[in-house]
Design an enzyme around this catalytic site. Structure first.
Site, PDB file in Angstrom:
ATOM      1  N   GLY A   1       0.857  -1.197   0.000  1.00 23.61           N
ATOM      2  CA  GLY A   1       0.000   0.000   0.000  1.00 23.61           C
ATOM      3  C   GLY A   1       0.880   1.228   0.000  1.00 23.61           C
TER       4      GLY A   1
ATOM      5  N   ASP B   1       0.833  -2.053  -4.756  1.00 25.43           N
ATOM      6  CA  ASP B   1      -0.392  -1.252  -4.592  1.00 25.43           C
ATOM      7  C   ASP B   1      -1.391  -1.660  -5.666  1.00 25.43           C
ATOM      8  OD1 ASP B   1      -2.291   0.975  -4.012  1.00 25.43           O
ATOM      9  OD2 ASP B   1      -0.618   1.748  -2.824  1.00 25.43           O
TER      10      ASP B   1
ATOM     11  N   ASP C   1      -3.032  -7.172  -4.917  1.00 30.42           N
ATOM     12  CA  ASP C   1      -3.998  -7.010  -3.838  1.00 30.42           C
ATOM     13  C   ASP C   1      -3.382  -7.635  -2.585  1.00 30.42           C
ATOM     14  OD1 ASP C   1      -6.056  -7.190  -2.046  1.00 30.42           O
ATOM     15  OD2 ASP C   1      -7.520  -7.985  -3.480  1.00 30.42           O
ATOM     16  N   MET C   2      -3.168  -6.814  -1.576  1.00 25.38           N
ATOM     17  CA  MET C   2      -2.478  -7.296  -0.366  1.00 25.38           C
ATOM     18  C   MET C   2      -3.275  -8.381   0.371  1.00 25.38           C
ATOM     19  SD  MET C   2      -2.923  -3.918   1.939  1.00 25.38           S
ATOM     20  CE  MET C   2      -4.506  -3.108   2.124  1.00 25.38           C
TER      21      MET C   2
ATOM     22  N   LYS D   1       2.696   1.400   6.077  1.00 24.83           N
ATOM     23  CA  LYS D   1       2.562   2.739   6.684  1.00 24.83           C
ATOM     24  C   LYS D   1       1.162   3.283   6.426  1.00 24.83           C
ATOM     25  CE  LYS D   1       3.629   7.535   6.337  1.00 24.83           C
ATOM     26  NZ  LYS D   1       2.613   7.973   5.377  1.00 24.83           N
TER      27      LYS D   1
ATOM     28  N   HIS E   1      -5.057   1.164   9.809  1.00 32.50           N
ATOM     29  CA  HIS E   1      -6.235   1.821  10.394  1.00 32.50           C
ATOM     30  C   HIS E   1      -7.409   1.920   9.414  1.00 32.50           C
ATOM     31  CE1 HIS E   1      -4.028   5.765   9.180  1.00 32.50           C
ATOM     32  NE2 HIS E   1      -4.669   5.241   8.160  1.00 32.50           N
TER      33      HIS E   1
END
Ligand SMILES: C[S@@+](CC[C@H](N)C(=O)[O-])C[C@H]1O[C@@H](n2cnc3c(N)ncnc32)[C@H](O)[C@@H]1O
Length: 373
Positions: A213, A236, A256-257, A270, A274
């Site tokens: 990301g 990403d 896609d993570m 990073k 969240h």
């Protein structure tokens, strides 16, 4: 906007302090939203009616909140206790059930909010202002978000009907807006990381790193330049990678993570965790664990995020090298972080199969958390 040359004259401590001040102003609206939401949900009255103190579970029962909304209620109460609207009467930091034993009480401020608007205290000006829809239209819907048992991921999704990243994939203007904001933030973080060799320990022994990301690669490029022995890549979404500059030291990978993270000694996350629910954070962390070698072989996940309620984040640095055993740790910060987090914490690490972590509070309001397989 790029950082200008002037910042070089500012000490790192002053820079971090200035950054924290700006964040307080930039996110000041969150307190107004939270206060309006608490009034709409009737939380001051609920606490008052419960003898002046109530746990999270008791509050949820009184205001008939769906159980799935408890984590959100916890965050709301955290914002409002830190802001002085409510008090915490008996915090038990090692409560493994996630702060269930915390009893929330009223303060002078929230006592003014008890009532139905007809008593003198209930009609106090702040309350009338906060519930006037003409004045608070931008904050509308917050209490519905708490009460509605369908699961929009975020306030953004509730208002726009879909996830921010999915919308950004189609809307070039939104994508650029978000991207610019993140790039500015990454420039700031890189500046601090590379000052005074702060990040040296973090990247020592790391031969390859994938920034998951990682956007258009601001951090990865700076790490590659500062630590030429580290082979850097960025993973990403396709529409983000399409905007990344061609060539250079950093390799950009579309993906896609949640599906696959390319192998590397270290995975950097990073300002990513969240954005996701706990179960989604666990999925991302599992993919991270699959991508890295064992701890002995130098494998680690490097998370840069806010750590809420951390004693360590208040300047009490964790010793490098040792780490904290997740299984044995009962340090209070992580337990609270799990519940009131801006990132997924201890429980997510454990569920994803990691064995330990270290917190390095070197970035002001944020910390670096190294997580070990
Ligand atoms: C909040 S931004 C953080 C960007 C960057 N790490 C930074 O701090 O500047 C979150 C990033 O995650 C990316 N992202 C969202 N979903 C993703 C997915 N499923 N796989 C890979 N990247 C994703 C977004 O495109 C975006 O670049």
């Amino acid at each position: 906007m790029a950082l200008t040359g002037d910042y070089k004259l500012i000490s790192t401590d002053d820079m971090l302090q200035g950054h924290a001040e700006l964040c307080i102003h930039a996110y000041g609206f969150v307190k107004s939203m939270a206060l309006k939401c608490a009034i709409e949900l009737g939380i001051p009255g609920a606490i008052h009616g419960h003898g002046g103190g109530a746990t999270l579970g008791e509050l949820a029962t009184i205001i008939a909140l769906p159980p799935s909304r408890l984590p959100r209620l916890r965050r709301l109460m955290r914002v409002l206790t830190v802001s002085g609207v409510f008090s915490v009467q008996n915090q038990q930091p090692d409560d493994p059930a996630g702060c269930a034993a915390v009893v929330y009480g009223l303060t002078a401020a929230s006592r003014l909010l008890v009532g139905d608007g007809e008593s003198i205290v209930g009609a106090a000006p702040p309350r009338s202002l906060m519930v006037d829809p003409n004045l608070t239209a931008p904050f509308s819907g917050m209490s519905a978000w708490f009460m509605d048992d369908e699961q929009p991921r975020s306030f953004f999704e509730m208002h726009h009907g879909e996830d921010m990243w999915e919308m950004a994939a189609r809307d070039a203007a939104l994508s650029r807006t978000i991207g610019d904001g993140m790039t500015d933030d990454s420039r700031f973080v890189v500046e601090v990381l590379l000052r005074e060799g702060r990040a040296r320990d973090v990247f020592s022994g790391v031969r390859s790193m994938v920034d998951v990301g990682g956007g258009t690669g601001t951090i990865a490029k700076a790490i590659a330049a500062a630590f030429p022995h580290v082979e850097c890549s960025v993973l990403d979404l396709p529409h983000v990678v399409a905007e990344a500059p061609a060539g250079g030291e950093v390799r950009f990978i579309e993906g896609d993570m949640f599906e696959h993270i390319p192998p590397a000694d270290a995975v950097l996350l990073k300002s990513v965790m969240h954005d996701w629910r706990d179960d989604e954070c666990v999925k991302i962390l599992r993919r991270c664990k699959e991508a890295i070698p064992s701890r002995e072989a130098g494998g680690k996940v490097i998370i840069i995020n806010m750590v809420v309620g951390s004693e360590k984040s208040k300047g009490n640095s964790t010793k490098k090298g040792g780490g904290t055993s997740i299984v044995r740790s009962s340090s209070s910060w992580f337990l609270r972080e799990v519940n009131e987090k801006s990132m997924s914490g201890r429980r997510s690490f454990l569920e994803a199969g990691f064995s330990g972590y270290s917190i390095i509070p070197m970035l002001g309001i944020r910390s670096i958390i190294e997580v070990y397989p």
